[in-house]
Design an enzyme around this catalytic site. Structure first.
Site, PDB file in Angstrom:
ATOM      1  N   ARG A 106     -52.941  -9.296 -20.337  1.00 38.13           N
ATOM      2  CA  ARG A 106     -53.335  -8.140 -21.164  1.00 38.13           C
ATOM      3  C   ARG A 106     -52.314  -7.988 -22.273  1.00 38.13           C
ATOM      4  NH1 ARG A 106     -54.877  -1.911 -19.795  1.00 38.13           N
ATOM      5  NH2 ARG A 106     -56.819  -3.002 -19.368  1.00 38.13           N
ATOM      6  N   HIS A 133     -62.485  -7.070 -24.280  1.00 40.44           N
ATOM      7  CA  HIS A 133     -62.135  -6.637 -22.919  1.00 40.44           C
ATOM      8  C   HIS A 133     -63.272  -7.089 -21.988  1.00 40.44           C
ATOM      9  CE1 HIS A 133     -60.242  -4.577 -19.767  1.00 40.44           C
ATOM     10  NE2 HIS A 133     -60.501  -3.322 -20.059  1.00 40.44           N
ATOM     11  N   GLN A 136     -64.151  -5.770 -18.339  1.00 39.08           N
ATOM     12  CA  GLN A 136     -64.706  -4.408 -18.324  1.00 39.08           C
ATOM     13  C   GLN A 136     -66.236  -4.460 -18.447  1.00 39.08           C
ATOM     14  OE1 GLN A 136     -62.998  -1.191 -18.203  1.00 39.08           O
ATOM     15  NE2 GLN A 136     -65.107  -0.527 -17.879  1.00 39.08           N
ATOM     16  N   ASP A 229     -65.392   5.506 -25.815  1.00 37.16           N
ATOM     17  CA  ASP A 229     -64.026   5.054 -25.500  1.00 37.16           C
ATOM     18  C   ASP A 229     -63.081   5.936 -26.322  1.00 37.16           C
ATOM     19  OD1 ASP A 229     -61.786   3.560 -24.757  1.00 37.16           O
ATOM     20  OD2 ASP A 229     -62.169   1.943 -26.209  1.00 37.16           O
ATOM     21  N   CYS A 270     -65.044   3.404 -20.277  1.00 41.00           N
ATOM     22  CA  CYS A 270     -64.189   2.425 -19.588  1.00 41.00           C
ATOM     23  C   CYS A 270     -63.006   3.087 -18.902  1.00 41.00           C
ATOM     24  CB  CYS A 270     -63.711   1.372 -20.582  1.00 41.00           C
ATOM     25  SG  CYS A 270     -62.900   2.074 -22.029  1.00 41.00           S
ATOM     26  N   ARG A 315     -64.793  -2.438 -11.412  1.00 39.93           N
ATOM     27  CA  ARG A 315     -63.803  -3.349 -12.028  1.00 39.93           C
ATOM     28  C   ARG A 315     -63.275  -4.327 -10.989  1.00 39.93           C
ATOM     29  NH1 ARG A 315     -60.939  -2.201 -16.316  1.00 39.93           N
ATOM     30  NH2 ARG A 315     -60.730  -4.468 -16.307  1.00 39.93           N
TER      31      ARG A 315
HETATM   32  N1  NVA Z   1     -59.903   0.739 -26.403  1.00 40.73           N
HETATM   33  C1  NVA Z   1     -59.034   1.063 -25.297  1.00 40.73           C
HETATM   34  C2  NVA Z   1     -59.573   0.503 -24.024  1.00 40.73           C
HETATM   35  C3  NVA Z   1     -58.795   0.857 -22.784  1.00 40.73           C
HETATM   36  C4  NVA Z   1     -59.362   0.269 -21.548  1.00 40.73           C
HETATM   37  C5  NVA Z   1     -57.640   0.532 -25.585  1.00 40.73           C
HETATM   38  O1  NVA Z   1     -57.517  -0.608 -26.021  1.00 40.73           O
HETATM   39  O2  NVA Z   1     -56.678   1.283 -25.399  1.00 40.73           O
HETATM   40  N1   CP Z   2     -60.547   0.388 -18.332  1.00 41.93           N
HETATM   41  C1   CP Z   2     -59.331  -0.178 -18.245  1.00 41.93           C
HETATM   42  O1   CP Z   2     -59.097  -1.323 -18.616  1.00 41.93           O
HETATM   43  O2   CP Z   2     -58.408   0.641 -17.689  1.00 41.93           O
HETATM   44  P1   CP Z   2     -56.834   0.354 -17.566  1.00 41.93           P
HETATM   45  O3   CP Z   2     -56.258   0.434 -18.943  1.00 41.93           O
HETATM   46  O4   CP Z   2     -56.329   1.435 -16.647  1.00 41.93           O
HETATM   47  O5   CP Z   2     -56.663  -1.015 -16.987  1.00 41.93           O
END
Ligand code: NVA
Ligand code: CP
Length: 328
Positions: A106, A133, A136, A229, A270, A315
């Protein structure tokens, strides 16, 4: 279906049949877990989890999925490795590829996760980049399938910033799996044109439709799923909050918006979500701009239409399917 040795970097790399297989395999693994059946399909294998951004769901899902499959896990936090700082991505990939059977990453750029896959020689899983992502989306689609019984023909509306990881990945996922995707936001928040063009090509094959709408009422009239989101994603500067609130507040998922949709419409996110002021960031931003919620109101988030916690649980089951399908 043979996905052995394959990386899971973005949905664009997978056929609709492969995506469907992973979703259905996840449903099977979920049912097995609920009935107490244990299948340690990856017994003794090792996985490295690299997180350059924070996480609750993705990290916990990878860990629990790996443990359930009989694997051992190393977690590398945003400060805990040499990667990028003292060692290049290519070198890190070759080191970890020699030690581990699989790597999750990540972080920020899609190029990094693609490079890890290129140089490590083991399956690499994208646990979120700025661009995509994909794990997800598997969870989201499993949840939609559980709710409605099918994916093809579902009217899927994404409200808010559709040009970041979630909007991009959901658009690709809908195009691949034949859902009718609508992004609803001011035009500047629509996904990148090159990605839209790619998805339009895919949609021609699958029967999906893609729409880009600036009017929230029109967008949700026929929606089966309304998804949103956060308006400011991880890694973005906090000074963009004002602009995002000014521009995206009309796209907040609230009771009025839900009232334009159908009785059967569900709400998805998400997560994490700013639906009240019970978080440090939510409180700070909410109080500064005089709001008690941001992208979704508490009333929608807590309503019966909200299936966000089923989605969060999924998930784990879907990530388990990806690991097992590519390693066992
Ligand atoms: N768009 C958000 C998704 C989190 C799961 C981020 O990148 O912070
Ligand atoms: N939805 C998601 O990816 O959550 P986290 O940032 O907690 O992993």
């Amino acid at each position: 279906m043979n996905l052995l040795g394959k990386s899971f970097l973005k949905l664009l790399d997978f056929t609709p049949e492969e995506i469907e297989y992973l979703i259905d395999f996840a449903a099977k693994l979920k049912a097995e877990k609920k009935s107490g059946t244990k299948r340690k399909l990856c017994e003794g294998k090792n996985i490295a989890l690299i997180f350059e951004k924070t996480s609750t769901r993705t990290r916990c899902s990878f860990e629990v999925a790996a443990y359930d499959l009989g694997m051992n896990v190393t977690y590398l936090d945003p400060t805990g490795s040499q990667m990028g700082k003292k060692e290049s991505i290519a070198d890190t990939a070759r080191v970890l590829g020699g030690i581990y059977d699989a790597i999750e990453y990540r972080g920020f750029s899609q190029e990094t996760v693609e490079a890890l896959a290129k140089y490590s020689g083991v399956p690499v899983y994208n646990g979120l980049t700025d661009e995509f992502h994909p794990t997800q989306i598997l969870a989201d689609f499993l949840t939609i399938k559980e709710q409605f019984g099918y994916l093809k023909g579902i009217n899927f509306v994404y409200m808010g910033d559709a040009r970041f990881n979630m909007g991009n990945s959901l658009m690709v996922g809908c195009a691949k799996m034949g859902l009718n995707f609508t992004a609803c936001a001011p035009e500047k928040y629509f996904p990148d044109k090159a990605l839209i063009d790619k998805c339009q090509e895919i949609a021609k094959e699958t029967g999906a439709t893609l729409k880009f709408e600036t009017d929230p009422k029109k967008a949700v009239e026929n929606a089966d799923v309304i998804y949103t989101d956060v308006w400011v994603s991880m890694g973005e500067p906090t000074d963009v909050w004002k602009e995002r609130i000014d521009e995206l507040l009309p796209y907040q998922v609230n009771d009025t918006l839900m009232s334009y949709a159908k009785n059967t419409t569900v709400f998805m996110h998400c997560l994490p979500a700013f639906h009240n002021l019970e978080t440090t960031v939510g409180k700070e931003v909410g109080e500064k701009y005089g709001l008690d919620a941001l992208e979704v109101t508490d009333s929608v988030f807590e309503s019966e239409k909200s299936i966000v916690f089923k989605e969060a649980e999924n998930r784990m089951h879907t990530i388990k399917a990806v690991i097992a399908a590519t390693l066992a």
